[in-house]
Design a protein around this motif. Structure first.
Motif, mmCIF file in Angstrom:
data_model
loop_
_atom_site.group_PDB
_atom_site.id
_atom_site.type_symbol
_atom_site.label_atom_id
_atom_site.label_comp_id
_atom_site.label_asym_id
_atom_site.label_seq_id
_atom_site.Cartn_x
_atom_site.Cartn_y
_atom_site.Cartn_z
ATOM 1 N N UNK A 1 0.051 2.541 2.836
ATOM 2 C CA UNK A 1 -1.046 2.105 1.968
ATOM 3 C C UNK A 1 -1.249 3.081 0.812
ATOM 4 N N UNK A 2 -1.068 4.379 1.073
ATOM 5 C CA UNK A 2 -1.256 5.388 0.026
ATOM 6 C C UNK A 2 -0.113 5.396 -0.974
ATOM 7 N N UNK A 3 1.105 5.120 -0.501
ATOM 8 C CA UNK A 3 2.295 5.167 -1.355
ATOM 9 C C UNK A 3 3.043 3.838 -1.264
ATOM 10 N N UNK A 4 2.499 2.763 -1.815
ATOM 11 C CA UNK A 4 3.191 1.464 -1.710
ATOM 12 C C UNK A 4 4.543 1.492 -2.413
ATOM 13 N N UNK A 5 5.529 0.941 -1.751
ATOM 14 C CA UNK A 5 6.864 0.879 -2.333
ATOM 15 C C UNK A 5 7.708 2.111 -2.128
ATOM 16 N N UNK A 6 7.154 3.181 -1.612
ATOM 17 C CA UNK A 6 7.926 4.407 -1.393
ATOM 18 C C UNK A 6 8.815 4.244 -0.170
ATOM 19 N N UNK B 1 0.186 4.156 13.285
ATOM 20 C CA UNK B 1 -1.045 4.157 12.485
ATOM 21 C C UNK B 1 -0.908 5.078 11.279
ATOM 22 N N UNK B 2 -0.289 6.238 11.474
ATOM 23 C CA UNK B 2 -0.107 7.174 10.362
ATOM 24 C C UNK B 2 0.895 6.641 9.351
ATOM 25 N N UNK B 3 1.957 5.975 9.829
ATOM 26 C CA UNK B 3 2.929 5.378 8.915
ATOM 27 C C UNK B 3 2.283 4.272 8.089
#
Length: 84
Positions: free
Chosen positions: A73-78, A66-68
């Protein structure tokens, strides 16, 4: 500033979610195997302890995933390494 931190993320906290994922997966598999072996050997109390620890590892896996997902979602593409 320490040498182990890149200059671009000096103030950012590192997350060990990927490492926790690996360790929790190992714990789940190992405790499940130990619980089965303990019950098979007739040591019920040890089997119960190992089964409880396997359940704890499974719950930890759910929390980690869930945290991942939230981090994704906060850092898309990272891309995050195992230790970050």
């Amino acid at each position: 500033m320490t040498r182990s931190q890149p200059r671009r993320r000096v103030n950012a906290a590192y997350s060990a979610l990927n490492l926790r994922l690996v360790l929790a997966s190992f714990g789940l598999v190992a405790m499940t195997v130990f619980a089965v072996v303990a019950f098979w050997a007739g040591v019920a109390w040890l089997g119960v302890v190992c089964a409880v620890l396997a359940v704890v590892a499974a719950v930890d896996l759910i929390v980690i995933q869930r945290r991942r997902a939230a981090r994704h979602r906060e850092e898309p593409g990272a891309r995050h390494s195992l230790f970050e």
